[in-house]
Motif scaffolding. Structure first.
Motif, PDB file in Angstrom:
ATOM      1  N   ASN A   1     -13.458  11.631  -0.298  1.00 22.88           N
ATOM      2  CA  ASN A   1     -14.430  10.559  -0.038  1.00 22.88           C
ATOM      3  C   ASN A   1     -13.838   9.199  -0.348  1.00 22.88           C
ATOM      4  O   ASN A   1     -13.983   8.251   0.421  1.00 22.88           O
ATOM      5  N   ALA A   2     -13.161   9.113  -1.487  1.00 29.44           N
ATOM      6  CA  ALA A   2     -12.566   7.832  -1.894  1.00 29.44           C
ATOM      7  C   ALA A   2     -11.502   7.400  -0.892  1.00 29.44           C
ATOM      8  O   ALA A   2     -11.398   6.220  -0.549  1.00 29.44           O
ATOM      9  N   LEU A   3     -10.728   8.367  -0.407  1.00 31.56           N
ATOM     10  CA  LEU A   3      -9.638   8.039   0.513  1.00 31.56           C
ATOM     11  C   LEU A   3     -10.153   7.502   1.842  1.00 31.56           C
ATOM     12  O   LEU A   3      -9.496   6.699   2.500  1.00 31.56           O
ATOM     13  N   HIS A   4     -11.363   7.944   2.208  1.00 32.65           N
ATOM     14  CA  HIS A   4     -11.963   7.458   3.450  1.00 32.65           C
ATOM     15  C   HIS A   4     -12.159   5.945   3.441  1.00 32.65           C
ATOM     16  O   HIS A   4     -12.191   5.303   4.480  1.00 32.65           O
ATOM     17  N   LEU A   5     -12.320   5.411   2.219  1.00 31.76           N
ATOM     18  CA  LEU A   5     -12.609   3.981   2.108  1.00 31.76           C
ATOM     19  C   LEU A   5     -11.362   3.129   2.305  1.00 31.76           C
ATOM     20  O   LEU A   5     -11.434   1.930   2.516  1.00 31.76           O
TER      21      LEU A   5
ATOM     22  N   ALA B   1      -8.027   1.685   4.156  1.00 32.11           N
ATOM     23  CA  ALA B   1      -7.639   1.401   5.537  1.00 32.11           C
ATOM     24  C   ALA B   1      -6.686   2.497   6.013  1.00 32.11           C
ATOM     25  O   ALA B   1      -5.884   3.012   5.234  1.00 32.11           O
ATOM     26  N   ALA B   2      -6.809   2.884   7.275  1.00 39.19           N
ATOM     27  CA  ALA B   2      -5.930   3.913   7.815  1.00 39.19           C
ATOM     28  C   ALA B   2      -4.484   3.444   7.746  1.00 39.19           C
ATOM     29  O   ALA B   2      -4.188   2.277   7.951  1.00 39.19           O
ATOM     30  N   SER B   3      -3.602   4.377   7.431  1.00 40.54           N
ATOM     31  CA  SER B   3      -2.190   4.027   7.337  1.00 40.54           C
ATOM     32  C   SER B   3      -1.618   3.784   8.731  1.00 40.54           C
ATOM     33  O   SER B   3      -1.997   4.452   9.691  1.00 40.54           O
ATOM     34  N   ASP B   4      -0.694   2.827   8.834  1.00 41.39           N
ATOM     35  CA  ASP B   4      -0.158   2.529  10.167  1.00 41.39           C
ATOM     36  C   ASP B   4       0.869   3.575  10.630  1.00 41.39           C
ATOM     37  O   ASP B   4       1.406   3.482  11.726  1.00 41.39           O
ATOM     38  N   THR B   5       1.118   4.583   9.789  1.00 46.59           N
ATOM     39  CA  THR B   5       2.003   5.658  10.236  1.00 46.59           C
ATOM     40  C   THR B   5       1.217   6.713  11.010  1.00 46.59           C
ATOM     41  O   THR B   5       1.788   7.608  11.620  1.00 46.59           O
ATOM     42  N   GLY B   6      -0.119   6.633  10.956  1.00 42.66           N
ATOM     43  CA  GLY B   6      -0.937   7.644  11.607  1.00 42.66           C
ATOM     44  C   GLY B   6      -1.155   8.871  10.728  1.00 42.66           C
ATOM     45  O   GLY B   6      -1.819   9.811  11.126  1.00 42.66           O
ATOM     46  N   TRP B   7      -0.595   8.854   9.541  1.00 43.46           N
ATOM     47  CA  TRP B   7      -0.754   9.997   8.635  1.00 43.46           C
ATOM     48  C   TRP B   7      -1.906   9.730   7.669  1.00 43.46           C
ATOM     49  O   TRP B   7      -1.962   8.677   7.043  1.00 43.46           O
ATOM     50  N   ASN B   8      -2.828  10.693   7.569  1.00 41.86           N
ATOM     51  CA  ASN B   8      -3.903  10.552   6.596  1.00 41.86           C
ATOM     52  C   ASN B   8      -3.546  11.308   5.326  1.00 41.86           C
ATOM     53  O   ASN B   8      -3.180  12.489   5.396  1.00 41.86           O
TER      54      ASN B   8
ATOM     55  N   GLY C   1     -15.473  11.947 -11.895  1.00 42.68           N
ATOM     56  CA  GLY C   1     -15.348  10.750 -11.066  1.00 42.68           C
ATOM     57  C   GLY C   1     -14.715   9.595 -11.824  1.00 42.68           C
ATOM     58  O   GLY C   1     -13.890   8.867 -11.296  1.00 42.68           O
ATOM     59  N   ASP C   2     -15.088   9.499 -13.122  1.00 37.44           N
ATOM     60  CA  ASP C   2     -14.550   8.404 -13.943  1.00 37.44           C
ATOM     61  C   ASP C   2     -13.034   8.502 -14.081  1.00 37.44           C
ATOM     62  O   ASP C   2     -12.319   7.518 -13.995  1.00 37.44           O
ATOM     63  N   ASP C   3     -12.573   9.745 -14.290  1.00 41.07           N
ATOM     64  CA  ASP C   3     -11.119   9.942 -14.414  1.00 41.07           C
ATOM     65  C   ASP C   3     -10.422   9.510 -13.133  1.00 41.07           C
ATOM     66  O   ASP C   3      -9.377   8.874 -13.158  1.00 41.07           O
ATOM     67  N   LEU C   4     -11.042   9.892 -12.016  1.00 43.00           N
ATOM     68  CA  LEU C   4     -10.409   9.604 -10.726  1.00 43.00           C
ATOM     69  C   LEU C   4     -10.347   8.103 -10.484  1.00 43.00           C
ATOM     70  O   LEU C   4      -9.413   7.599  -9.887  1.00 43.00           O
ATOM     71  N   GLN C   5     -11.382   7.390 -10.985  1.00 43.33           N
ATOM     72  CA  GLN C   5     -11.375   5.935 -10.830  1.00 43.33           C
ATOM     73  C   GLN C   5     -10.201   5.294 -11.538  1.00 43.33           C
ATOM     74  O   GLN C   5      -9.769   4.208 -11.187  1.00 43.33           O
ATOM     75  N   GLY C   6      -9.702   6.010 -12.566  1.00 43.09           N
ATOM     76  CA  GLY C   6      -8.604   5.469 -13.365  1.00 43.09           C
ATOM     77  C   GLY C   6      -7.269   5.485 -12.642  1.00 43.09           C
ATOM     78  O   GLY C   6      -6.328   4.844 -13.081  1.00 43.09           O
ATOM     79  N   ILE C   7      -7.175   6.243 -11.554  1.00 42.37           N
ATOM     80  CA  ILE C   7      -5.911   6.297 -10.825  1.00 42.37           C
ATOM     81  C   ILE C   7      -5.704   4.977 -10.108  1.00 42.37           C
ATOM     82  O   ILE C   7      -6.585   4.505  -9.393  1.00 42.37           O
ATOM     83  N   LYS C   8      -4.556   4.401 -10.292  1.00 40.50           N
ATOM     84  CA  LYS C   8      -4.319   3.089  -9.696  1.00 40.50           C
ATOM     85  C   LYS C   8      -4.390   3.160  -8.176  1.00 40.50           C
ATOM     86  O   LYS C   8      -3.788   4.024  -7.555  1.00 40.50           O
ATOM     87  N   LYS C   9      -5.128   2.231  -7.601  1.00 35.10           N
ATOM     88  CA  LYS C   9      -5.353   2.238  -6.163  1.00 35.10           C
ATOM     89  C   LYS C   9      -4.036   2.153  -5.400  1.00 35.10           C
ATOM     90  O   LYS C   9      -3.819   2.843  -4.405  1.00 35.10           O
ATOM     91  N   GLY C  10      -3.136   1.318  -5.892  1.00 34.46           N
ATOM     92  CA  GLY C  10      -1.844   1.132  -5.237  1.00 34.46           C
ATOM     93  C   GLY C  10      -1.084   2.441  -5.099  1.00 34.46           C
ATOM     94  O   GLY C  10      -0.459   2.705  -4.075  1.00 34.46           O
ATOM     95  N   ILE C  11      -1.166   3.260  -6.134  1.00 31.95           N
ATOM     96  CA  ILE C  11      -0.433   4.527  -6.101  1.00 31.95           C
ATOM     97  C   ILE C  11      -1.100   5.511  -5.164  1.00 31.95           C
ATOM     98  O   ILE C  11      -0.440   6.239  -4.419  1.00 31.95           O
ATOM     99  N   MET C  12      -2.440   5.493  -5.179  1.00 31.12           N
ATOM    100  CA  MET C  12      -3.175   6.352  -4.227  1.00 31.12           C
ATOM    101  C   MET C  12      -2.801   6.002  -2.798  1.00 31.12           C
ATOM    102  O   MET C  12      -2.634   6.861  -1.948  1.00 31.12           O
ATOM    103  N   GLU C  13      -2.679   4.700  -2.539  1.00 35.27           N
ATOM    104  CA  GLU C  13      -2.366   4.260  -1.174  1.00 35.27           C
ATOM    105  C   GLU C  13      -0.941   4.622  -0.779  1.00 35.27           C
ATOM    106  O   GLU C  13      -0.657   4.841   0.386  1.00 35.27           O
ATOM    107  N   MET C  14      -0.060   4.652  -1.773  1.00 32.88           N
ATOM    108  CA  MET C  14       1.331   4.996  -1.504  1.00 32.88           C
ATOM    109  C   MET C  14       1.484   6.490  -1.203  1.00 32.88           C
ATOM    110  O   MET C  14       2.376   6.892  -0.469  1.00 32.88           O
ATOM    111  N   ALA C  15       0.607   7.304  -1.795  1.00 30.67           N
ATOM    112  CA  ALA C  15       0.782   8.764  -1.738  1.00 30.67           C
ATOM    113  C   ALA C  15       0.542   9.315  -0.340  1.00 30.67           C
ATOM    114  O   ALA C  15      -0.417   8.943   0.324  1.00 30.67           O
TER     115      ALA C  15
END
Ligand SMILES: Nc1nc2c(ncn2[C@@H]2O[C@H](COP(=O)(O)OP(=O)(O)OP(=O)(O)O)[C@@H](O)[C@H]2O)c(=O)[nH]1
Ligand SMILES: [Mg+2]
Length: 329
Positions: A218-222, A224-231, A179-193
């Motif tokens: 689980n983390a991705l659920h937190l 905001a939904a993308s406005d493209t409709g793609w999860n 979990g700690d490693d995963l926390q290290g992933i930059k949120k901005g990049i996760m949101e872009m992916a």
């Protein structure tokens, strides 16, 4: 560089000749003004050639297995009768020799396959990526009949945003981790992916990879939904054991299908093209202006005064812009 005619490039691209493709990319990357003239004509001719392709950006920390994945995934796609081009963006020009040679050996099978084309691309990082010609290289690959274009970022930092601005599907590759490693992933990049692929889901790490997957979901659920409709989806894969390629491709194909249906696929490409245009115009304007000695003198002088505290930033800026106005009138 040997000179070729516009027809030479156009015919070569049309007949899917990768030697000509390589020369065309070199032409576009050239800073010689005669080359730029020809490059502009060439790019203008191939403008509408690409609606069938998919552009995939792959990012991830060094050593996560991007090149190994592309080697295996690329071969998988060729078995599905695709032609695959790989462009590697190297953010640090001084690394060009080494890392590219390294990547070539890591993509040995793919680089020998006539249905594949692999090419390093300099990022022009000193200028915030604006000088980068990967965008144009993608168009040239598509004109040469490549239906899948993969852009691999080498390294981290600004290159993710740069790549995201020129691809349809943005894939983040990670390794199995706590979990700690995963926390290290930059949120901005996760949101872009659009998709996150957990590579190295093999051997001892297979179990951990599965746990990482559910943690990530689980983390991705937190978010905001993308406005493209793609999860954002998460897939497991092992480049080493050639496992998970079909699932990754299915994810990308579904994304493409969905974006075509809601009209966002082409819209996104138009938006990307426009912001690319704006960036290059802004960059060009700046280069043009700052090449004027009178302006660079004023900038140098006011800069000194800002440094010594003699002038406020606001006043100094006004003085520089006054000079710009004088030059333009
Ligand atoms: N166990 C295992 N090892 C892997 C896998 N994929 C890659 N590796 C190993 O991980 C190391 C790095 O792989 P690369 O493909 O070079 O990684 P990369 O992300 O391209 O690295 P950079 O180009 O330096 O950013 C190599 O030693 C690979 O053999 C995998 O699926 N499983
Ligand atoms: Mg690599």
């Amino acid at each position: 560089m040997k000179r070729f005619t516009l027809d030479y490039y156009l015919d070569g691209l049309r007949s899917k000749d990768t030697v000509v493709l390589a020369r065309a990319i070199t032409l576009v990357e050239s800073s010689r003004s005669t080359d730029q003239y020809l490059a502009d004509q060439l790019l203008n001719e191939i403008i509408n050639n690409n609606a069938q392709s998919i552009r995939i950006g792959i990012t991830g920390t060094p050593g996560v297995g991007k090149s190994s994945f592309i080697e295996g995934f690329g071969s998988f796609l060729i078995q599905q009768h695709k032609r695959v081009a790989v462009l590697a963006i190297d953010p640090t020009s001084q690394r060009t020799g080494g890392s590219i040679l390294g990547d070539k050996t890591r993509m040995e099978t793919l680089s020998k396959n006539p249905q594949a084309y692999i090419r390093p691309s300099s990022s022009g990082s000193t200028l915030g990526g604006v000088n980068n010609r990967t965008h144009e290289a993608i168009l040239l690959c598509e004109a040469a009949g490549f239906d899948v274009v993969i852009v691999e970022t080498v390294g981290v930092g600004q290159s993710e945003t740069l790549v995201n601005s020129m691809v349809d599907f943005f894939l983040l590759m990670i390794q199995p981790g706590s979990g700690d490693d995963l926390q290290g992933i930059k949120k901005g990049i996760m949101e872009m992916a659009h998709g996150i692929v957990i590579n190295k889901a093999d051997g001892d790490q297979a179990k951990l990879a599965k746990r990482s997957k559910s943690d990530l979901l689980n983390a991705l659920h937190l978010f905001a939904a993308s406005d493209t409709g793609w999860n954002t989806r998460v897939e497991l894969c092992s480049a080493l054991e050639k496992m998970g390629f079909a699932e990754v491709w299915e994810m990308i194909s579904e994304f493409r299908q969905q974006m075509f249906e809601n009209g966002l696929f082409l819209q996104n490409r138009i938006d990307q093209n426009l912001s690319w245009f704006e960036n290059r115009v802004n960059f060009g304007l700046m280069m043009q202006l700052t090449s004027d000695d009178r302006l660079s003198e004023v900038i140098e002088k006011t800069r000194g005064k800002v440094k010594s505290g003699e002038l406020s930033v606001s006043m100094a800026t006004t003085e520089v812009l006054d000079m710009v106005r004088q030059l333009l009138s």
